[in-house]
Design an enzyme around this catalytic site. Structure first.
Site, PDB file in Angstrom:
ATOM      1  N   ILE A  23     -47.639 -16.614 -14.194  1.00  0.00           N
ATOM      2  CA  ILE A  23     -46.384 -16.349 -14.915  1.00  0.00           C
ATOM      3  C   ILE A  23     -46.152 -16.954 -16.191  1.00  0.00           C
ATOM      4  O   ILE A  23     -45.588 -16.313 -17.131  1.00  0.00           O
ATOM      5  CB  ILE A  23     -45.202 -16.861 -13.611  1.00  0.00           C
ATOM      6  CG1 ILE A  23     -45.317 -15.830 -12.410  1.00  0.00           C
ATOM      7  CG2 ILE A  23     -43.918 -16.611 -14.026  1.00  0.00           C
ATOM      8  CD1 ILE A  23     -44.554 -16.188 -11.296  1.00  0.00           C
ATOM      9  N   ASP A 249      -3.473   6.363 -28.395  1.00  0.00           N
ATOM     10  CA  ASP A 249      -2.018   5.916 -28.051  1.00  0.00           C
ATOM     11  C   ASP A 249      -2.335   5.672 -26.117  1.00  0.00           C
ATOM     12  O   ASP A 249      -3.580   5.351 -25.910  1.00  0.00           O
ATOM     13  CB  ASP A 249      -1.371   7.146 -27.859  1.00  0.00           C
ATOM     14  CG  ASP A 249      -1.699   8.494 -27.487  1.00  0.00           C
ATOM     15  OD1 ASP A 249      -2.487   8.520 -26.314  1.00  0.00           O
ATOM     16  OD2 ASP A 249      -1.738   9.332 -28.471  1.00  0.00           O
ATOM     17  N   LYS A 271       3.285   6.163 -27.640  1.00  0.00           N
ATOM     18  CA  LYS A 271       4.446   6.331 -27.354  1.00  0.00           C
ATOM     19  C   LYS A 271       4.864   6.217 -25.897  1.00  0.00           C
ATOM     20  O   LYS A 271       4.107   6.511 -25.098  1.00  0.00           O
ATOM     21  CB  LYS A 271       4.985   7.921 -27.723  1.00  0.00           C
ATOM     22  CG  LYS A 271       4.785   8.245 -29.016  1.00  0.00           C
ATOM     23  CD  LYS A 271       5.063   9.595 -29.370  1.00  0.00           C
ATOM     24  CE  LYS A 271       3.731  10.090 -30.012  1.00  0.00           C
ATOM     25  NZ  LYS A 271       3.676  11.598 -30.060  1.00  0.00           N
ATOM     26  N   THR A 332      -8.169  18.564 -19.820  1.00  0.00           N
ATOM     27  CA  THR A 332      -6.891  18.218 -19.643  1.00  0.00           C
ATOM     28  C   THR A 332      -6.436  17.786 -18.197  1.00  0.00           C
ATOM     29  O   THR A 332      -7.234  17.881 -17.510  1.00  0.00           O
ATOM     30  CB  THR A 332      -5.965  19.621 -20.094  1.00  0.00           C
ATOM     31  OG1 THR A 332      -4.524  19.483 -20.232  1.00  0.00           O
ATOM     32  CG2 THR A 332      -6.129  20.758 -18.965  1.00  0.00           C
ATOM     33  N   ALA A 333      -5.274  17.100 -18.306  1.00  0.00           N
ATOM     34  CA  ALA A 333      -5.030  16.297 -17.146  1.00  0.00           C
ATOM     35  C   ALA A 333      -4.798  17.452 -15.796  1.00  0.00           C
ATOM     36  O   ALA A 333      -5.344  16.908 -14.617  1.00  0.00           O
ATOM     37  CB  ALA A 333      -3.528  15.754 -17.227  1.00  0.00           C
ATOM     38  N   MET A 384       4.153  15.324 -17.660  1.00  0.00           N
ATOM     39  CA  MET A 384       5.454  14.535 -17.908  1.00  0.00           C
ATOM     40  C   MET A 384       6.614  14.680 -16.903  1.00  0.00           C
ATOM     41  O   MET A 384       8.136  14.857 -17.372  1.00  0.00           O
ATOM     42  CB  MET A 384       6.099  14.831 -19.370  1.00  0.00           C
ATOM     43  CG  MET A 384       5.006  14.371 -20.271  1.00  0.00           C
ATOM     44  SD  MET A 384       5.270  14.958 -21.874  1.00  0.00           S
ATOM     45  CE  MET A 384       4.834  16.697 -21.856  1.00  0.00           C
TER      46      MET A 384
END
Ligand code: SAH
Length: 460
Positions: A23, A249, A271, A332-333, A384
Site C-alpha cells: 500500500i 425567480d 415575484k 411545465t408544472a 396559481m
C-alpha cells in the site's frame, strides 16, 4: 461539505511515507507522479518502493517510525502501515504539529484525504465522498472515466502550450475566456479528440493569429421545469453552463441553481404573489441592457417559459432591438406534477382534452366563461390556483359540474417535499384548509384524478 477540495503542488516537495509494503508503494507511485521527493521509514521496504524513492532523490530509513523524523519539515505525511498504533501515533503527532497527514483507510486519523482520480493531465478530476462511501466515489470516477476520452489530456496539453500566447493576445479576461470557449467547444477540440493533434494545433495557431472573438450578447430564455433538476433538458443545462449572468425567480429551485455556472452573476427578480419584487418592465429592460453590453444572459424560468411565464413579453423587446435569443422549452408544472402525482392528464375513458388555466385572482374575482369548463370529458389544470380554490370549486359546482368530481391539489410537485391532497369539488377546500400548504401548488380537476390512488409512484 466536510472537506475542502484542493490540489496540492508537490513538485520537489518533501513527503514522508510511513510503511514499506504494497500500500505504501501504491501511494508512493502517485506521489512520485506529482513530482514529490519521497522519504520512507519502515523496518522493511519493498524493492519497487526503494527504487521509486531513490529515483525521486529521497531517503529510505530502515527502522521503525520515530517522532523526530517529522521535524524534517515534510509538507505531507502518509501513513500506510498495518500497525494501528503506529498509524495513531503518526496521526496525533502530525496533527499537533499541523503537518497535513493521511492515514490510509482510516479517515478518522486523517487531516487530509485522497480522492479517487481521473488523470488526463494536466486535466485531473478528483472525486471524494469524504470517506463516507468510497465505493460510490469510485463508481462516479468510473463513470467520469467513460465520459472523458483519453485524448482530453492531449487537448488540455495543447491548451497549456498556448496559454501564455493567448493571454498576451487577449489581455481582456472576458475576451480570453470567449476565445477559449470557442476553441475548446469547436473544431480545434474535435480535431484533438479525434487524435489529429497536428491539425488541431495548426487550426489553433490560425485562430489565434486571426484573433476574432465573437463578442455579441444574447439571451437564453430557458424553462427549468417544475423543480426536479433531472427534468432539465440537455439544452437547458448547456446554456446554464454558458451564460455569464442569470436572472431567476422564486420558482427555480436551489438544486437547479446549483447547476448554473459557478462564476455567473446571479440576479434575483422573483415575484411573490401580490408583491412584485422587480416589475416585468424592468426585467425586460435588464435583459436588453445586459445583452447590449455583450453579455450572454440566461433568463431561467420555472416550468415552461411560454406557459404562464410571460416569456413572450421578455423577448419582444429583444426582437425589436435585434438581439439574438433562444427559447428553450421546459417541462411545465401540469406535466411534471401530474406525472409525479400519478394523474394522467388525458385518458381514453376519462378525459379527451386538457386545459391549462390561470387561477390568478385579480381584484378578488376570477372572470371566466365557467360554462366551458363543465363538460365532463376534460381535465382542468389551474395554475396559481391556491387563493382562488374556494371560488373555483364553488363556481364549477354552480355552473353544473358534479360536486363529486375528483380534484387534487399538488404541492411542490416533483420536489422531495411533494404532497398530493385529493378530494372532490365539494371537499377539497376543507381538506386543504386543514393542512399548512406551501406554494407552489397546482390544482387538477377531472375524472383522471380518481386514478391517483392506483398510479401514484413517487415516494418522498
Ligand atoms: N411557467 C410555469 C408556470 C408559472 S406560473 C410552468 O410552465 O410551470 C406559477 C404557477 O405554476 C404556480 O403558482 C403553480 O400553480 C405552478 N407551479 C409551478 N411549479 C410548480 C410545482 N413544482 N408544483 C406545483 N405547482 C407548480
Amino acid at each position: 461539505m466536510e472537506y475542502f477540495p484542493l490540489f496540492f503542488k508537490l513538485t520537489d516537495q518533501p513527503v514522508l511515507v510511513v510503511g514499506g509494503g504494497e500500500i505504501a508503494t501504491r501511494k508512493a507511485r502517485l506521489l512520485a507522479r506529482a513530482g514529490a521527493v519521497i522519504d520512507v521509514v519502515a523496518p522493511q521496504v519493498d524493492a519497487e518502493l526503494q527504487t521509486l524513492v531513490s529515483a525521486q532523490g529521497g531517503q529510505v530509513f530502515l527502522h521503525e517510525f520515530v517522532e523526530t523524523l517529522v521535524e524534517r519539515r515534510y509538507v505531507l505525511v502518509v501513513s500506510a502501515t498495518d500497525d494501528t498504533e503506529t498509524n495513531q501515533q503518526v496521526s496525533e503527532l502530525c496533527q499537533r504539529l499541523r503537518v497535513p497527514v493521511n492515514v490510509v483507510d482510516s479517515p478518522d486519523l486523517c487531516s487530509v484525504i485522497t480522492p479517487a482520480i481521473v488523470d488526463r493531465s494536466p486535466l485531473v478530476v478528483a472525486v471524494s465522498s469524504g470517506g463516507e462511501a468510497p465505493v460510490l466515489a469510485r463508481r462516479v470516477k468510473t463513470l467520469i472515466e467513460t465520459l472523458l476520452p483519453s485524448a482530453y489530456g492531449q487537448l488540455a496539453q495543447l491548451a497549456s502550450r498556448f496559454r501564455d500566447r493567448v493571454k498576451a493576445r487577449f489581455t481582456d479576461m472576458e475576451l480570453r475566456r470567449r476565445f477559449w470557449e470557442a476553441t475548446l467547444n469547436g473544431e480545434v477540440a474535435e480535431k484533438a479528440l479525434a487524435g489529429n493533434l497536428d491539425d488541431a494545433e495548426h487550426l489553433l495557431e490560425t485562430k489565434l493569429r486571426e484573433g476574432d472573438v465573437d463578442t455579441s450578447g444574447e439571451v437564453y430564455l430557458v424553462g427549468a421545469g417544475p423543480g426536479d433538476p433531472d427534468l432539465l433538458t440537455f439544452k437547458a443545462l448547456r446554456l446554464m453552463q454558458k451564460a455569464e449572468v442569470v436572472l431567476y425567480d422564486r420558482l427555480v429551485t436551489e438544486p437547479i441553481m446549483d447547476l448554473v455556472r459557478k462564476d455567473a452573476e446571479r440576479i434575483y427578480v422573483g415575484k411573490q404573489r401580490a408583491d412584485h419584487a422587480v416589475p416585468q418592465q424592468t426585467i425586460n429592460t435588464m435583459l436588453l441592457e445586459l445583452a447590449q453590453q455583450g453579455k450572454r444572459v440566461l433568463r431561467l424560468k420555472g416550468g415552461d417559459p411560454f406557459i404562464f411565464g410571460r416569456g413572450a413579453e421578455e423577448i419582444e423587446l429583444l426582437a425589436e432591438h435585434g438581439i439574438p435569443f433562444q427559447v428553450v422549452p421546459g417541462i411545465t408544472a401540469a406535466s411534471g406534477c401530474a406525472s409525479y402525482a400519478g394523474i394522467p392528464l388525458t385518458h381514453r375513458d376519462h378525459s379527451q382534452s386538457v386545459r391549462f388555466i390561470t387561477g390568478h385572482v385579480k381584484d378578488g374575482v376570477l372572470d371566466f366563461r365557467w360554462g366551458e369548463f363543465v363538460e365532463d370529458s376534460q381535465t382542468l389544470v389551474f395554475y396559481m390556483g391556491l387563493t382562488g380554490l374556494p371560488q373555483i370549486c364553488a363556481q364549477l359546482i354552480a355552473h353544473g359540474k358534479s360536486p363529486d368530481t375528483p380534484a387534487a391539489l399538488i404541492e411542490r410537485g416533483t420536489q422531495p417535499q411533494q404532497r398530493v391532497h385529493t378530494g372532490t369539488l365539494a371537499t377539497l377546500e376543507t381538506i386543504v384548509a386543514q393542512e399548512s400548504v406551501t406554494p407552489p401548488t397546482l390544482l387538477v380537476i377531472g375524472g383522471v384524478v380518481a386514478l391517483q390512488s392506483r398510479l401514484s409512484w413517487f415516494k418522498t
